[in-house]
Design an enzyme around this catalytic site. Structure first.
Site, short mmCIF file in Angstrom:
data_model
loop_
_atom_site.label_atom_id
_atom_site.label_comp_id
_atom_site.label_asym_id
_atom_site.label_seq_id
_atom_site.Cartn_x
_atom_site.Cartn_y
_atom_site.Cartn_z
N ARG A 92 0.87 -1.17 0.00
CA ARG A 92 0.00 0.00 0.00
C ARG A 92 0.91 1.22 0.00
O ARG A 92 1.95 1.21 0.65
CB ARG A 92 -0.83 -0.05 1.29
CG ARG A 92 -1.99 0.89 1.34
CD ARG A 92 -2.82 0.55 2.57
NE ARG A 92 -3.54 -0.71 2.44
CZ ARG A 92 -4.69 -0.84 1.81
NH1 ARG A 92 -5.27 0.20 1.27
NH2 ARG A 92 -5.28 -2.02 1.73
N HIS A 110 12.54 -3.72 -1.32
CA HIS A 110 11.90 -3.91 -2.62
C HIS A 110 12.70 -4.94 -3.44
O HIS A 110 13.92 -4.88 -3.47
CB HIS A 110 11.84 -2.57 -3.36
CG HIS A 110 11.14 -2.67 -4.67
ND1 HIS A 110 9.76 -2.77 -4.78
CD2 HIS A 110 11.62 -2.74 -5.94
CE1 HIS A 110 9.43 -2.88 -6.05
NE2 HIS A 110 10.54 -2.87 -6.78
C1 GAR Z 1 9.11 -9.17 -0.31
O1 GAR Z 1 9.75 -9.91 -1.30
C2 GAR Z 1 9.23 -7.68 -0.58
O2 GAR Z 1 10.43 -7.34 -1.21
C3 GAR Z 1 8.05 -7.42 -1.48
O3 GAR Z 1 7.03 -8.21 -0.92
C4 GAR Z 1 7.60 -9.40 -0.38
C5 GAR Z 1 7.00 -9.67 0.98
O4 GAR Z 1 7.42 -10.91 1.47
N1 GAR Z 1 7.70 -6.05 -1.51
C6 GAR Z 1 7.32 -5.39 -2.61
O5 GAR Z 1 7.14 -5.93 -3.68
C7 GAR Z 1 7.06 -3.91 -2.39
N2 GAR Z 1 6.92 -3.23 -3.65
P1 GAR Z 1 7.20 -11.34 2.98
O6 GAR Z 1 5.74 -11.03 3.32
O7 GAR Z 1 7.47 -12.80 3.01
O8 GAR Z 1 8.15 -10.55 3.82
#
Ligand code: GAR
Length: 190
Positions: A92, A110
């Site tokens: 978000r 990211h």
């Molecule tokens: C992670 O890989 C993070 O880099 C990505 O969501 C994933 C959450 O994993 N974030 C994005 O894409 C933000 N733009 P998790 O819930 O296992 O920590």
């Protein structure tokens, strides 16, 4: 005194767990004082329970507006005295309400080498593009999506077409890089 972290997450929460585990092990001189989750039922909520981390779990839709949701989040963070806000799969965009209150103290992880592949589908887009060098970025959060000043990056090579494999390799790197970067920032703040 130990620093207090807030972690914001929307989904699985493997990064939340890496941070909470590092706090529990003493690898981080900090504690996770609050989990903020905008998706009731997301697996990260159960992880927080296992670590005994208090959570604020609510859909912004159940508030009058995103601003009202963020005001409640700020109230809860102020109440426990948060030093650093770590977005970890928080899908978000944060608004000016949160940035005005905590700007300069909010970081995000990211799954790409920013400024390439911003947004929610960075890995899929990078695979589709056919890149050979992937990576992870930790950056400050400002009003531009995935646009704030870069704090740390780590690259890895992959020459295939399976986004799941890129996610698997990348997440291992994320867990280590996020903990190292948080440690560095907290030490700078001392
Ligand atoms: C992670 O890989 C993070 O880099 C990505 O969501 C994933 C959450 O994993 N974030 C994005 O894409 C933000 N733009 P998790 O819930 O296992 O920590």
């Amino acid at each position: 005194m130990k620093k207090r972290l807030a972690v914001f997450a929307s989904g699985s929460g493997t990064n939340f767990e890496a941070i909470a585990q590092a706090c529990a092990d003493g690898r981080l001189d900090a504690g996770v004082a609050l989990l903020v989750c905008d998706r009731p039922g997301a697996p990260v909520v159960a992880r927080a329970e296992r670590f005994g981390v208090p959570s604020f779990v609510a859909s912004p839709k159940s508030f009058g507006s995103k601003a009202d949701f963020e005001r409640e989040v700020i109230r809860r963070m102020d109440a426990v005295g948060i030093d650093l806000v770590c977005l970890a799969g928080y899908m978000r965009i944060v608004s000016d309400v949160l940035l005005d209150a905590y700007g300069g103290r909010i970081i995000n992880i990211h799954p790409s080498l920013l400024p390439a592949f911003r947004g929610a589908h960075a890995v899929e887009q990078a695979v589709e593009y056919g890149v050979k060098v992937y990576g992870i970025t930790v950056h400050y959060v400002d009003a531009v999506l995935d646009g704030g000043r870069i704090i740390a990056q780590r690259a890895f090579e992959y020459d295939g077409d399976d986004p799941e494999e890129v996610h698997r390799i990348g997440q291992k790197i994320e867990h280590a890089l996020y903990v190292e970067t948080i440690d560095k920032l907290l030490k700078e703040k001392k």
